[in-house]
Design a protein around this motif. Structure first.
Motif, mmCIF file in Angstrom:
data_model
loop_
_atom_site.group_PDB
_atom_site.id
_atom_site.type_symbol
_atom_site.label_atom_id
_atom_site.label_comp_id
_atom_site.label_asym_id
_atom_site.label_seq_id
_atom_site.Cartn_x
_atom_site.Cartn_y
_atom_site.Cartn_z
ATOM 1 N N ASN A 96 -2.135 12.509 0.210
ATOM 2 C CA ASN A 96 -1.658 11.705 1.342
ATOM 3 C C ASN A 96 -0.229 12.037 1.740
ATOM 4 N N GLY A 97 0.326 13.107 1.154
ATOM 5 C CA GLY A 97 1.666 13.530 1.554
ATOM 6 C C GLY A 97 2.796 12.807 0.866
ATOM 7 N N ASN A 98 2.520 12.121 -0.245
ATOM 8 C CA ASN A 98 3.577 11.426 -0.985
ATOM 9 C C ASN A 98 4.181 12.341 -2.045
ATOM 10 N N VAL A 99 5.500 12.287 -2.176
ATOM 11 C CA VAL A 99 6.225 13.118 -3.129
ATOM 12 C C VAL A 99 6.506 12.317 -4.392
ATOM 13 N N GLY A 100 6.214 12.897 -5.554
ATOM 14 C CA GLY A 100 6.417 12.220 -6.829
ATOM 15 C C GLY A 100 7.469 12.901 -7.687
#
Length: 338
Positions: free
Chosen positions: A267-271
């Motif tokens: 979903n395009g989230n950076v961790g």
């Protein structure tokens, strides 16, 4: 004359001691700044657009400690020492750890492709290939049959479209039941049988494996990512940016040298990732002008805060940019001056 012989003997003893200490492993790992590697040579989108700048993944260098490297790590700035259990899982072998790192890299590439193609409005289709054995519970029957890195493609002649279906089928069986598996190991199809048992922590019935979905992606245009033996999920953000930049006409690097790190989900989230202070040092040594760091929504001790502090400590001109999403990175690049 005797003193000369004694001196030579002492020198020889010291030399042998140093050599021996180099080869005796300790129950620790030593990490240090690695490299910043250009992504354009290893990521190829068919008929993709060229770029004037560079996107780079950043790495840390890690190895088993010996007396020499352990002592050196105590003296060197940005070298860290970790216990074995802080790096490897409980009862995890070196081979299992390596396989887990490589699988995390494969998962990272898939998520990066999905995120980049979706953002660019290009065609992609996820393809479920089975259940990947990510870990094995010690003491259960599966330990003697399966290996970390195996891909389970069939159970009792059935194929599944997700790990949820797989878990539902297995958990519906009784302890002691034997399942017939088809697995892929080292590119070879094998037939195996595994007896189910009650899991020690939950009491539920299962094989005693830690699993993840093994997914590939069919894309138009085609994309290849050749990471050789680089492991782990931390290059996800930079993979995504490089793929996206080859898919779109506008060159979002604007001629600049851009490094960074961070995991990427579908979903395009950076961790967040580990060793970001060492990656900042690696990026600075490579001449990077911009470094993307996971912001973790501004939490205390976030990757971004550590990266910013490291940048100040090494007195770099490299711009440290906080990102929580792919869109954050794209927004910054859009506003960035050439």
């Amino acid at each position: 004359m005797k003193r000369r012989h004694l001196g030579r003997a002492l020198a020889m003893v010291i030399f042998v001691a140093v050599v021996v200490s180099y080869f005796i492993p300790l129950p620790y790992y030593v990490t240090k700044p690695g490299m910043a590697k250009e992504l354009a040579p290893i990521i190829k989108v068919e008929d993709g657009y060229k770029e004037s700048g560079d996107f780079k993944l950043t790495t840390i260098s890690m190895g088993e400690a010996n007396v020499f490297t352990y002592g050196l790590a105590k003296l060197m700035k940005y070298w860290d020492i970790y216990r074995e259990d802080e790096i490897r899982g409980e009862e995890e072998t070196d081979k299992q750890y390596e396989m887990r790192q490589l699988q995390e890299m494969e998962g990272s590439k898939v998520k990066a492709i999905i995120s980049a193609y979706r953002e660019a409005g290009k065609s992609y289709t996820p393809i479920y290939r089975g259940v990947y054995v990510y870990g094995i519970v010690a003491g259960l029957p599966a330990e003697k049959v399966l290996e970390v890195g195996d891909r389970i493609t069939e159970v009792d002649g059935q194929r599944f479209t997700s790990s949820k279906q797989f878990i539902h089928y297995v958990s519906g069986k009784r302890a002691g039941k034997t399942l017939k598996l088809e697995i892929i190991r080292d590119k070879q199809a094998l037939q195996k049988e595994v007896q189910l048992a009650k899991l020690p922590k939950t009491g539920k019935v299962g094989m005693g494996i830690v699993l993840v979905d093994d997914v590939a992606v069919k894309t138009e245009p085609k994309v290849t990512i050749d990471t050789a033996k680089i492991g782990g999920p931390s290059a996800g953000l930079m993979f995504t940016l490089e793929i996206y930049n080859q898919l779109v006409k506008e060159d979002i690097t604007k001629g600049k040298d851009i490094a960074g790190t961070g995991t990427m989900d579908e979903n395009g989230n950076v961790g967040p990732i580990g060793g970001i202070h060492q990656k900042v040092v690696a990026a600075d040594k490579s001449g990077a002008e911009v470094f993307f760091a996971p912001n973790e929504k501004g939490e205390a001790g976030s990757n971004y805060s550590v990266a910013k502090k490291t940048a100040e400590d090494i007195n770099t001109d490299m711009k440290i940019v906080p990102v929580d999403t792919l869109q954050d990175a794209l927004d910054y690049l859009e506003k960035m001056k050439k």
